[in-house]
Design a protein around this motif. Sequence first.
Motif, PDB file in Angstrom:
ATOM      1  N   THR A  80      38.134  35.501  54.971  1.00  0.00           N
ATOM      2  CA  THR A  80      38.434  34.185  55.521  1.00  0.00           C
ATOM      3  C   THR A  80      38.295  33.163  54.405  1.00  0.00           C
ATOM      4  N   LYS A  81      39.411  32.509  54.078  1.00  0.00           N
ATOM      5  CA  LYS A  81      39.384  31.493  53.032  1.00  0.00           C
ATOM      6  C   LYS A  81      38.717  30.231  53.555  1.00  0.00           C
ATOM      7  N   LYS A  82      38.376  29.339  52.652  1.00  0.00           N
ATOM      8  CA  LYS A  82      37.702  28.098  53.004  1.00  0.00           C
ATOM      9  C   LYS A  82      38.543  27.258  53.964  1.00  0.00           C
ATOM     10  N   ASP A  83      39.880  27.340  53.848  1.00  0.00           N
ATOM     11  CA  ASP A  83      40.766  26.567  54.723  1.00  0.00           C
ATOM     12  C   ASP A  83      40.989  27.229  56.085  1.00  0.00           C
ATOM     13  N   GLY A  84      40.357  28.388  56.334  1.00  0.00           N
ATOM     14  CA  GLY A  84      40.441  29.063  57.632  1.00  0.00           C
ATOM     15  C   GLY A  84      41.451  30.191  57.696  1.00  0.00           C
ATOM     16  N   LYS A  85      42.310  30.355  56.693  1.00  0.00           N
ATOM     17  CA  LYS A  85      43.288  31.449  56.695  1.00  0.00           C
ATOM     18  C   LYS A  85      42.559  32.775  56.530  1.00  0.00           C
ATOM     19  N   THR A  86      43.046  33.798  57.256  1.00  0.00           N
ATOM     20  CA  THR A  86      42.418  35.117  57.197  1.00  0.00           C
ATOM     21  C   THR A  86      43.409  36.161  56.692  1.00  0.00           C
ATOM     22  N   MET A  87      42.870  37.225  56.148  1.00  0.00           N
ATOM     23  CA  MET A  87      43.674  38.371  55.707  1.00  0.00           C
ATOM     24  C   MET A  87      42.772  39.592  55.680  1.00  0.00           C
ATOM     25  N   ASN A  88      43.372  40.754  55.719  1.00  0.00           N
ATOM     26  CA  ASN A  88      42.644  42.013  55.585  1.00  0.00           C
ATOM     27  C   ASN A  88      42.945  42.618  54.227  1.00  0.00           C
ATOM     28  N   MET A  89      41.911  43.057  53.547  1.00  0.00           N
ATOM     29  CA  MET A  89      42.123  43.750  52.276  1.00  0.00           C
ATOM     30  C   MET A  89      42.608  45.162  52.563  1.00  0.00           C
ATOM     31  N   LYS A  90      43.524  45.642  51.724  1.00  0.00           N
ATOM     32  CA  LYS A  90      44.077  46.996  51.853  1.00  0.00           C
ATOM     33  C   LYS A  90      43.598  47.831  50.681  1.00  0.00           C
ATOM     34  N   ASN A  91      43.771  49.143  50.771  1.00  0.00           N
ATOM     35  CA  ASN A  91      43.393  50.022  49.659  1.00  0.00           C
ATOM     36  C   ASN A  91      44.021  49.532  48.363  1.00  0.00           C
ATOM     37  N   GLY A  92      43.192  49.426  47.341  1.00  0.00           N
ATOM     38  CA  GLY A  92      43.660  48.975  46.032  1.00  0.00           C
ATOM     39  C   GLY A  92      43.487  47.485  45.800  1.00  0.00           C
ATOM     40  N   ASP A  93      43.146  46.720  46.834  1.00  0.00           N
ATOM     41  CA  ASP A  93      42.913  45.285  46.666  1.00  0.00           C
ATOM     42  C   ASP A  93      41.535  45.050  46.066  1.00  0.00           C
ATOM     43  N   MET A  94      41.447  44.013  45.244  1.00  0.00           N
ATOM     44  CA  MET A  94      40.179  43.639  44.609  1.00  0.00           C
ATOM     45  C   MET A  94      39.970  42.145  44.729  1.00  0.00           C
ATOM     46  N   MET A  95      38.718  41.720  44.638  1.00  0.00           N
ATOM     47  CA  MET A  95      38.398  40.304  44.588  1.00  0.00           C
ATOM     48  C   MET A  95      37.221  40.125  43.640  1.00  0.00           C
ATOM     49  N   ASP A  96      37.364  39.205  42.687  1.00  0.00           N
ATOM     50  CA  ASP A  96      36.230  38.931  41.815  1.00  0.00           C
ATOM     51  C   ASP A  96      35.283  37.962  42.523  1.00  0.00           C
ATOM     52  N   MET A  97      34.148  37.695  41.924  1.00  0.00           N
ATOM     53  CA  MET A  97      33.129  36.873  42.565  1.00  0.00           C
ATOM     54  C   MET A  97      33.513  35.395  42.645  1.00  0.00           C
ATOM     55  N   ASP A  98      34.602  35.024  41.956  1.00  0.00           N
ATOM     56  CA  ASP A  98      35.122  33.661  42.076  1.00  0.00           C
ATOM     57  C   ASP A  98      36.036  33.525  43.283  1.00  0.00           C
ATOM     58  N   GLY A  99      36.469  34.653  43.868  1.00  0.00           N
ATOM     59  CA  GLY A  99      37.357  34.649  45.024  1.00  0.00           C
ATOM     60  C   GLY A  99      38.810  34.891  44.674  1.00  0.00           C
ATOM     61  N   ASN A 100      39.107  35.308  43.442  1.00  0.00           N
ATOM     62  CA  ASN A 100      40.480  35.603  43.026  1.00  0.00           C
ATOM     63  C   ASN A 100      40.850  37.015  43.445  1.00  0.00           C
ATOM     64  N   MET A 101      42.011  37.142  44.114  1.00  0.00           N
ATOM     65  CA  MET A 101      42.481  38.443  44.589  1.00  0.00           C
ATOM     66  C   MET A 101      43.398  39.092  43.561  1.00  0.00           C
ATOM     67  N   GLY A 102      43.428  40.410  43.583  1.00  0.00           N
ATOM     68  CA  GLY A 102      44.326  41.171  42.723  1.00  0.00           C
ATOM     69  C   GLY A 102      44.368  42.613  43.174  1.00  0.00           C
ATOM     70  N   LYS A 103      45.000  43.446  42.381  1.00  0.00           N
ATOM     71  CA  LYS A 103      45.117  44.879  42.658  1.00  0.00           C
ATOM     72  C   LYS A 103      44.351  45.668  41.619  1.00  0.00           C
ATOM     73  N   MET A 104      43.812  46.812  42.026  1.00  0.00           N
ATOM     74  CA  MET A 104      43.149  47.699  41.081  1.00  0.00           C
ATOM     75  C   MET A 104      44.216  48.352  40.208  1.00  0.00           C
ATOM     76  N   PRO A 105      43.885  48.618  38.949  1.00  0.00           N
ATOM     77  CA  PRO A 105      44.842  49.308  38.087  1.00  0.00           C
ATOM     78  C   PRO A 105      45.153  50.694  38.632  1.00  0.00           C
ATOM     79  N   SER A 106      46.384  51.133  38.458  1.00  0.00           N
ATOM     80  CA  SER A 106      46.798  52.442  38.946  1.00  0.00           C
ATOM     81  C   SER A 106      46.178  53.539  38.101  1.00  0.00           C
ATOM     82  N   THR A 107      45.649  54.564  38.773  1.00  0.00           N
ATOM     83  CA  THR A 107      45.137  55.738  38.062  1.00  0.00           C
ATOM     84  C   THR A 107      46.091  56.911  38.227  1.00  0.00           C
ATOM     85  N   ASP A 108      47.226  56.663  38.890  1.00  0.00           N
ATOM     86  CA  ASP A 108      48.239  57.688  39.121  1.00  0.00           C
ATOM     87  C   ASP A 108      48.950  58.014  37.809  1.00  0.00           C
TER      88      ASP A 108
END
Length: 117
Positions: A80-108
């Motif tokens: 839940t973001k500060k503005d109230g928007k919500t989302m679900n993280m999926k496999n491979g999603d990452m978030m740093d402690m600042d709140g920035n979202m990204g994807k995990m590097p591929s190991t495939d």
Amino acid sequence: MEKLMILVFACTLSTGVFAQKKMDHTMYMDKKEQMIDMKKDHLMMKDGKMKMMKDGMEMPMDHTMTMKNGTKVMPDGMCTKKDGKTMNMKNGDMMDMDGNMGKMPSTDKKAKKGKCC
């Protein structure tokens, strides 16, 4: 004149070598082209479970955490973001402690096969 051409050619090659960037232990952020250091603390969805990387150790996430930007992340992957928007993280999603979202590097291996560097 020949020496000048050799000097220009050598400078051009050396500039290309110095422009290379090592990409281990980092990941690109969505759209922002920022990178997260994979060695730093972060949260991730891995194998359908929320995990926390703290001081280089991976452990299950067992409580709700609030990131520096006000985003709240729950152990089930709901954010839940500060503005109230919500989302679900999926496999491979990452978030740093600042709140920035990204994807995990591929190991495939297949995904890496076509990439150079």
